[in-house]
Design an enzyme around this catalytic site. Structure first.
Site, PDB file in Angstrom:
ATOM      1  N   LYS A 194      31.365 -15.993-112.899  1.00 46.10           N
ATOM      2  CA  LYS A 194      31.213 -17.415-112.543  1.00 46.10           C
ATOM      3  C   LYS A 194      30.294 -17.468-111.330  1.00 46.10           C
ATOM      4  CE  LYS A 194      32.237 -21.787-113.079  1.00 46.10           C
ATOM      5  NZ  LYS A 194      31.816 -22.576-114.256  1.00 46.10           N
ATOM      6  N   ASP A 226      33.038 -19.986-118.530  1.00 48.13           N
ATOM      7  CA  ASP A 226      33.328 -21.155-119.373  1.00 48.13           C
ATOM      8  C   ASP A 226      32.514 -21.100-120.660  1.00 48.13           C
ATOM      9  OD1 ASP A 226      31.056 -21.489-117.784  1.00 48.13           O
ATOM     10  OD2 ASP A 226      31.390 -23.632-117.392  1.00 48.13           O
ATOM     11  N   ASP A 250      41.885 -11.485-118.464  1.00 52.93           N
ATOM     12  CA  ASP A 250      43.213 -11.861-118.956  1.00 52.93           C
ATOM     13  C   ASP A 250      43.077 -12.990-119.964  1.00 52.93           C
ATOM     14  OD1 ASP A 250      46.085 -12.048-119.035  1.00 52.93           O
ATOM     15  OD2 ASP A 250      45.914 -13.822-117.750  1.00 52.93           O
ATOM     16  N   ASP A 254      42.970 -12.857-124.495  1.00 52.92           N
ATOM     17  CA  ASP A 254      43.866 -13.597-125.389  1.00 52.92           C
ATOM     18  C   ASP A 254      43.054 -14.398-126.405  1.00 52.92           C
ATOM     19  OD1 ASP A 254      46.134 -12.698-124.024  1.00 52.92           O
ATOM     20  OD2 ASP A 254      47.094 -14.677-124.079  1.00 52.92           O
TER      21      ASP A 254
END
Ligand code: IPM
Ligand code: MG
Length: 362
Positions: A194, A226, A250, A254
């Site tokens: 980021k 993002d 993390d 997922d």
């Protein structure tokens, strides 16, 4: 000559013990076939450890792990321990294990198996052929940065603080793991950060760019986190290897996991500079189905395969286990989480039996 390994088993909580039992059976059979012997030592972690000793990672557990060649972990956590103070939570035990063993590199492959394409919530044409390796930094970043805590300001208001920090050395060592991993795959590495907002990410991007000069055969690209989340859902096949920090990893792992249909299928490896690594499924302890023989043991079994491949350098044994998993899926055997019409519904134990049969070639 027989090869001998000391393996620490950390079954943990929820469905952990059930899926661990299947993985151990599978390891024993493959071991017999290939003249590999395992000495298994079970130890406590998570809620099970809290109940027995009052703490989520007893010193004895860490010592047993340190004395072994590899650690096979199932899952930790459950409703029962969710309201405990942070230092007593099961999750704190897992983070302590990662830090205590210096496991800075977390490899999370997300590969879609052709047999399970219809279990994905995305369209077949979007996910068919997806084969991604997420390399997540695991012992730094905002999970471990100081200062942290909930403090009281001068006006008496509470203020929660965490710190996202990476040193050059921390970035370089995870970067090298990722470039090496990409080199063994399709030689494409995407670094996720980021850096349009965060200084820590700017340093991350600068170091990755610098490292790339040492790996001219690997094509490096960068994405903001993002956008990376969006691209994973929009066009996941553009990715080969992804490298990112602890928190972004993390979350993105997922998301990547869900591309494959079931998080119940995905293994992971956490590695440091030396033995032992920790090998565990990406999924959690699923307290809602614990003890009911409903759990999918395949991520645990595939974690055992990753242990053989990345932890013990036994690729033949790893191949055998992965082939057995494909074979039972090919035959139509399914646990509830990956069930689809016309397939053969099995419980956790029966899935284990099917794997043993597949391994034994019957
Ligand atoms: C994971 C989990 C852990 C993490 C939790 C249980 C501490 O979500 O392994 O991805 O956040 O790292
Ligand atoms: Mg997670």
């Amino acid at each position: 000559m027989a090869q001998h390994y000391r393996i620490t088993l950390l079954p943990g909580d929820g469905i952990g013990p059930e899926i661990m039992a299947v993985a151990v059976d599978v390891l024993k059979v493959v071991g017999e076939q290939l003249n590999i012997t395992f000495e298994f030592t079970e130890a406590l972690i998570g809620g099970a450890a809290i109940d027995a000793t009052g703490e989520p990672l007893p010193a004895k557990t860490l010592e047993i792990c340190r004395n072994s060649n590899a650690v096979l972990l199932a899952a930790i956590g459950g409703y029962k321990w969710d309201t405990l103070p942070r230092h007593l939570r099961p999750e704190t035990g897992l983070l302590g294990l990662r830090a205590g063993l210096g496991l800075f590199a977390n490899l999370r492959p997300a590969t879609i198996l052709p047999q399970l394409i219809d279990a994905s919530s995305l369209k077949r044409e979007v996910v068919e052929g997806v084969d991604i390796m997420v390399v997540r930094e695991l012992t730094g970043g905002i999970y471990f940065g100081q200062p942290r805590g909930i403090f009281t300001t001068e006006t008496g208001e509470k203020r929660g603080v965490n710190t996202m920090a990476y040193t050059e050395a921390e970035i370089d060592r995870i970067g090298r793991v990722a470039f090496e991993a990409a080199r063994k795959r399709r030689k494409k590495l995407c670094s996720v950060d980021k850096s349009n907002v965060l200084e820590v990410s700017q340093l991350w991007r600068d170091r990755m760019t610098q490292l790339a000069t040492e790996y001219p055969d690997v094509e490096l690209s960068h994405l903001y986190v993002d956008n990376a989340a969006m691209q994973l859902l929009r066009a996941p096949k553009q990715f080969d290897t992804i490298v990112t920090g602890n928190l972004f990893g993390d979350i993105l792992s997922d998301a990547a996991a869900m591309l494959t249909g079931s998080i119940g299928m995905l293994p992971s490896a956490s590695l440091g500079e030396k033995e032992p690594g920790v090998f565990e499924p990406v999924h959690g302890s699923a307290p809602d189905i614990a003890g009911q023989d409903k759990a999918n043991p395949l991520a645990q079994v595939l974690s055992a395969a990753m242990m053989l491949r990345y932890g013990l350098n036994q690729p033949t044994a790893a191949d055998r286990i992965e082939q057995a998993v494909l074979k039972v899926l090919e035959r139509g055997d399914r646990t509830g989480d990956i069930m689809s019409e016309g397939m053969n519904p099995l419980g956790c134990r029966a899935m284990g039996d099917a794997l043993i049969q597949a391994l034994s070639g019957s």
